[in-house]
Design an enzyme around this catalytic site. Structure first.
Site, mmCIF file in Angstrom:
data_model
loop_
_atom_site.group_PDB
_atom_site.id
_atom_site.type_symbol
_atom_site.label_atom_id
_atom_site.label_comp_id
_atom_site.label_asym_id
_atom_site.label_seq_id
_atom_site.Cartn_x
_atom_site.Cartn_y
_atom_site.Cartn_z
ATOM 1 N N LYS A 125 -87.189 22.033 -32.937
ATOM 2 C CA LYS A 125 -86.327 20.858 -33.077
ATOM 3 C C LYS A 125 -84.969 21.306 -33.558
ATOM 4 O O LYS A 125 -84.846 22.370 -34.185
ATOM 5 C CB LYS A 125 -86.928 19.876 -34.095
ATOM 6 C CG LYS A 125 -86.416 18.451 -33.951
ATOM 7 C CD LYS A 125 -87.218 17.663 -32.928
ATOM 8 C CE LYS A 125 -86.682 16.254 -32.760
ATOM 9 N NZ LYS A 125 -87.611 15.425 -31.956
HETATM 10 P P1 NAD Z 1 -82.131 6.297 -29.975
HETATM 11 O O1 NAD Z 1 -80.934 6.922 -30.572
HETATM 12 O O2 NAD Z 1 -82.118 5.981 -28.528
HETATM 13 O O3 NAD Z 1 -82.502 4.967 -30.781
HETATM 14 C C1 NAD Z 1 -82.680 4.951 -32.162
HETATM 15 C C2 NAD Z 1 -82.858 3.508 -32.593
HETATM 16 O O4 NAD Z 1 -83.161 3.483 -33.993
HETATM 17 C C3 NAD Z 1 -81.601 2.667 -32.402
HETATM 18 O O5 NAD Z 1 -81.971 1.380 -31.931
HETATM 19 C C4 NAD Z 1 -81.037 2.570 -33.800
HETATM 20 O O6 NAD Z 1 -80.257 1.416 -34.001
HETATM 21 C C5 NAD Z 1 -82.313 2.517 -34.611
HETATM 22 N N1 NAD Z 1 -82.094 2.845 -36.013
HETATM 23 C C6 NAD Z 1 -81.380 3.876 -36.524
HETATM 24 N N2 NAD Z 1 -81.362 3.800 -37.867
HETATM 25 C C7 NAD Z 1 -82.089 2.715 -38.198
HETATM 26 C C8 NAD Z 1 -82.441 2.103 -39.419
HETATM 27 N N3 NAD Z 1 -82.039 2.618 -40.581
HETATM 28 N N4 NAD Z 1 -83.210 0.978 -39.394
HETATM 29 C C9 NAD Z 1 -83.611 0.450 -38.229
HETATM 30 N N5 NAD Z 1 -83.302 0.983 -37.037
HETATM 31 C C10 NAD Z 1 -82.557 2.099 -37.022
HETATM 32 O O7 NAD Z 1 -83.346 7.275 -30.344
HETATM 33 P P2 NAD Z 1 -84.755 7.394 -29.619
HETATM 34 O O8 NAD Z 1 -84.671 8.523 -28.659
HETATM 35 O O9 NAD Z 1 -85.224 6.064 -29.189
HETATM 36 O O10 NAD Z 1 -85.646 7.921 -30.832
HETATM 37 C C11 NAD Z 1 -86.274 7.033 -31.756
HETATM 38 C C12 NAD Z 1 -87.426 7.746 -32.416
HETATM 39 O O11 NAD Z 1 -88.341 8.190 -31.403
HETATM 40 C C13 NAD Z 1 -87.058 8.999 -33.204
HETATM 41 O O12 NAD Z 1 -87.961 9.123 -34.294
HETATM 42 C C14 NAD Z 1 -87.308 10.115 -32.215
HETATM 43 O O13 NAD Z 1 -87.545 11.353 -32.850
HETATM 44 C C15 NAD Z 1 -88.546 9.586 -31.539
HETATM 45 N N6 NAD Z 1 -88.822 10.162 -30.225
HETATM 46 C C16 NAD Z 1 -87.917 10.089 -29.210
HETATM 47 C C17 NAD Z 1 -88.251 10.624 -27.971
HETATM 48 C C18 NAD Z 1 -87.341 10.519 -26.785
HETATM 49 O O14 NAD Z 1 -87.753 10.920 -25.688
HETATM 50 N N7 NAD Z 1 -86.157 9.959 -26.910
HETATM 51 C C19 NAD Z 1 -89.485 11.260 -27.782
HETATM 52 C C20 NAD Z 1 -90.391 11.296 -28.846
HETATM 53 C C21 NAD Z 1 -90.053 10.742 -30.055
#
Ligand code: NAD
Length: 435
Positions: A125
């Site tokens: 990561k």
């Molecule tokens: P993203 O940047 O597309 O979205 C993040 C979301 O979280 C946004 O809606 C943002 O407003 C919200 N957020 C941020 N801070 C916040 C807070 N304090 N309270 C409430 N909401 C908050 O990111 P993503 O890719 O959707 O990732 C989200 C989670 O999923 C992370 O934990 C990431 O590690 C995990 N994840 C993502 C992927 C992927 O393919 N994108 C894969 C596996 C896991």
């Protein structure tokens, strides 16, 4: 870090201070999860210490020239937790709260996740401690490129393959791929995944994590006897993972009653109009201000009456302080590490099923794996094939951990850790120690 705690936990082979679970940060949570699984590992427990120490940690200075001529420095990280089963694999996060502890934990959860769905990767990561919303597009590009160049010594299609995470996207991956290509003099599209389709990206990658969340959610609901059609769903985070998960659940007839993101929380008893909300977020940057919903106080989000709760934002959102308030019958972890071990215990004692991150959000890395395979062979599959393969892998992985959890009478998280840690440590044992 608390050095006296390090000394107390030392034993014959003390952990370096930066590896110690002295405070319950994400890395501390991960160490507790490993401790819970060690009694189930049989003869492989001998190798378990390897899970508690990342293989390689790189901290880089990322200096860039800002638009106004100033030189700004950002701190960047790339951690390769374990590469016994294959090259490192895991996303890159741009966020003001990124810390080494967080990146270490996220890299370790990638090792577990990749082993849980049995894709041939280790875990890695990366991240930069920055609020990207404060940067201009040019500054963002320069920062991304300089970071890529700095970590270039340890990434590569056969070494470690970054992907998008919070606040990074297809454009970020395009810049990373191009920077790597400029530095190495070769167009190795497989150095990152989650690229634009026109640059060797895969169809279906953008939706893959949400599709995986939905797929295992439906499987888990079936075991609980919970009908997805008509189920009440609350989603925290409405980005890539939360937005797509909500869309797929709504298309299956579920009611998305509450959504929270960094800008605020909204509620709609009849179920939110998800396509309209996605359009609003694309234009406004947050769910706040969506006119077809009521405003909900942020803290009230955890009290919402729902059947399914999907945390899809950041780590450590469900803690001992709010776990007793959750009304859902099941929690599907779209985010990485959203539930602390203490909260896990409370949810389990309240008979709330937790589908853990390390299986629930593995759809993204699964299609990243397909992307990498397609890049190597320069032969691209259609979306139908990708989605069918994804669903098959997710269902099989879920069925496997479900049966371990039933046989051993352990939580789904511990069951997933058992399956994954056995796979990792088995390869560790087969490879042996060098020299
Ligand atoms: P993203 O940047 O597309 O979205 C993040 C979301 O979280 C946004 O809606 C943002 O407003 C919200 N957020 C941020 N801070 C916040 C807070 N304090 N309270 C409430 N909401 C908050 O990111 P993503 O890719 O959707 O990732 C989200 C989670 O999923 C992370 O934990 C990431 O590690 C995990 N994840 C993502 C992927 C992927 O393919 N994108 C894969 C596996 C896991």
């Amino acid at each position: 870090m608390n050095l006296s705690a390090t000394a107390a936990a030392a034993g014959p082979h003390p952990l370096p201070s930066y590896l110690n679970a002295d405070e319950l940060g994400p890395w501390g949570n991960y160490l507790q999860q490993v401790d819970r699984v060690i009694p189930h590992l049989g003869h492989l427990a001998r190798w378990a210490e390897t899970l508690k120490r990342p293989k390689r940690i790189l901290i880089v200075d990322v200096p860039i020239q800002m638009d106004d001529g100033r030189i700004a420095h950002f701190e960047g990280y790339r951690v390769q937790h374990n590469i016994s089963r294959g090259p490192g694999k895991g996303g890159v996060r741009f966020h003001q709260d990124v810390t080494l502890s967080e990146v270490m934990a996220l890299s370790a959860w990638m090792s577990i996740k990749n082993a849980a769905v049995n894709v041939p990767y280790g875990g890695a990561k990366g991240g930069i401690r920055v609020d990207p919303k404060t940067l201009s597009p040019g500054e963002l590009e320069r920062m991304t490129r300089r970071y890529t160049s700095e970590i270039g010594i340890i990434i590569g299609p056969n070494k470690d393959i970054p992907a998008p995470d919070v606040n990074t996207n297809e454009q970020t991956m395009a810049w990373m791929m191009d920077t790597y290509a400029m530095n190495t003099g070769s167009t190795a599209t497989g150095v990152v995944t989650g690229k634009p389709v026109d640059l060797g990206g895969s169809l279906g990658r953008r939706e893959a994590t949400g599709r995986g969340v939905y797929t295992v959610g439906v499987e888990a609901a079936r075991h609980l006897g919970l009908e997805v059609a008509g189920a009440r769903v609350a989603v925290q985070g409405f980005g890539n993972v939360g937005g797509i998960s909500a869309k797929l659940f709504a298309e299956a007839g579920a009611r998305i009653v509450a959504v929270q993101d960094h800008g605020g929380s909204i509620y709609c008893e009849a179920g939110l109009d998800v396509p309209a909300l996605l359009r609003h977020v694309a234009a406004a940057g947050s769910v706040a201000g969506f006119d077809k919903a009521e405003v909900l106080a942020d803290d009230k989000f955890w009290d919402v009456d729902c059947d399914i709760l999907i945390p899809a934002a950041l780590e450590q959102q469900i803690t001992v302080h709010n776990a007793h308030r959750i009304k859902a019958r099941m929690v599907i972890e779209g985010a990485n590490g959203p539930t602390t071990p203490g909260a896990d215990d409370i949810l389990q004692s309240r008979n709330i099923l937790v589908v853990p991150d390390v299986i629930a959000n593995a759809g993204g890395v699964t299609v990243s794996y397909f992307e990498w395979v397609q890049d190597f062979s320069s032969f691209f599959w259609d979306e139908e094939e990708i989605n069918a393969r994804l669903v098959k892998i997710m269902k099989n992985a879920f069925a496997g951990v479900w049966s371990v959890s039933q046989d051993r009478k352990v939580s789904l998280r511990t069951a997933t850790f058992i399956v994954a840690c056995q796979r990792i440590l088995h390869t560790r044992q087969l490879r042996g120690l060098y020299p």
